[in-house]
Design a protein around this motif. Structure first.
Motif, PDB file in Angstrom:
ATOM      1  N   UNK A 109      54.962  37.121   1.700  1.00 37.55           N
ATOM      2  CA  UNK A 109      55.987  37.536   0.742  1.00 37.55           C
ATOM      3  C   UNK A 109      56.186  36.547  -0.413  1.00 37.55           C
ATOM      4  N   UNK A 110      55.660  35.335  -0.268  1.00 38.94           N
ATOM      5  CA  UNK A 110      55.927  34.323  -1.303  1.00 38.94           C
ATOM      6  C   UNK A 110      55.307  34.686  -2.639  1.00 38.94           C
ATOM      7  N   UNK A 111      54.125  35.278  -2.614  1.00 34.71           N
ATOM      8  CA  UNK A 111      53.439  35.575  -3.871  1.00 34.71           C
ATOM      9  C   UNK A 111      54.164  36.638  -4.692  1.00 34.71           C
ATOM     10  N   UNK A 112      54.981  37.465  -4.037  1.00 42.11           N
ATOM     11  CA  UNK A 112      55.708  38.522  -4.746  1.00 42.11           C
ATOM     12  C   UNK A 112      57.207  38.244  -4.800  1.00 42.11           C
ATOM     13  N   UNK A 113      57.605  36.964  -4.602  1.00 44.02           N
ATOM     14  CA  UNK A 113      59.025  36.630  -4.545  1.00 44.02           C
ATOM     15  C   UNK A 113      59.750  37.010  -5.830  1.00 44.02           C
ATOM     16  N   UNK A 114      59.198  36.661  -6.971  1.00 46.05           N
ATOM     17  CA  UNK A 114      59.882  36.950  -8.243  1.00 46.05           C
ATOM     18  C   UNK A 114      60.011  38.461  -8.458  1.00 46.05           C
TER      19      UNK A 114
END
Length: 237
Positions: A109-114
């Motif tokens: 999920x970190x890569x799509x956090x924004x």
């Protein structure tokens, strides 16, 4: 096409008490499902088994074709099955922003956090205005918004909501229903547990009546609902 979720002959419980008795259900690739039935008859235990909080005694759980029976909660979250339990279990001394950001802790999920954050704030714009407000100062409806937002930050492939409107006023319930509909319209499949059948029907087209730890009845998409039949399911003929 692979089913989102398939539960086969699932048995689970606590200590010596078995709550689920060979329960089976399937969630296809289109549409949401709703669970309803008397309190204490296995709905929450089923959700806990799906999310790894209760270890099944027998049976099988498949998630997008993968056998996840007995997986740890962390591994299940990493796979994208995200469960929002009853009761707004948040950290009261964190801010809204801090709580929501915790939802993006997994690697996937970190890569799509924004992007996920912007999606969350478009669905719940009130949270943007109160980003730095402590969770303990929020109303019940606002806490539920934060709970769902935190779950969405985890990039779910399936979102499970356990009685999301519990204790909310009619106005807040309506607002939350519209928000959950927006989440579903973005293509995210949902499992919703609710006692309010009218609310449930606005969100799900396939209903399962859970009674005594089993699926006692099923209302399929397009079948229609007879309210006298619902009453007889709860209270008998």
């Amino acid at each position: 096409m692979t089913a989102v979720l398939k539960v086969q002959a699932l048995a689970a419980g606590y200590g010596s008490v078995e709550i689920l008795h060979r329960l089976s259900l399937e969630m296809g690739s289109h549409g949401n499902i709703g669970l309803f039935g008397p309190n204490g008859h296995g709905k929450t235990t089923l959700l806990r088994a799906l999310s790894g909080l209760v270890t099944p005694r027998s049976g099988r759980i498949e998630f997008f074709g993968d056998d996840i029976t007995g997986w740890t909660p962390r591994r299940i979250v990493d796979a994208g099955l995200i469960h929002v339990p009853q009761g707004n279990r948040l950290f009261p001394d964190l801010t809204i922003g801090e709580c929501i950001s915790l939802g993006a802790y997994s690697k996937r999920s970190r890569s799509s956090e924004r992007q996920n954050r912007e999606t969350v704030l478009s669905i719940f714009p009130k949270l943007r205005q109160r980003w730095d407000q402590k969770v303990r100062t929020l109303s019940g409806g606002e806490r539920q918004m934060v709970s769902i937002s935190t779950a969405l930050m985890a990039s779910p492939r399936l979102l499970i909501l356990d009685e999301p409107t519990l204790g909310l006023s009619p106005k807040l319930k309506e607002d939350l229903c519209l928000a959950i509909q927006a989440i579903s319209n973005n293509g995210l499949p949902l499992i919703v547990v609710e006692q309010d059948i009218e609310f449930l029907l606005r969100l799900a087209n396939h209903l399962f009546f859970v009674n005594h730890g089993e699926v006692a009845s099923e209302i399929r998409p397009g079948q229609g609902v007879d309210h006298s039949e619902i009453m007889s399911l709860y209270f008998g003929h």
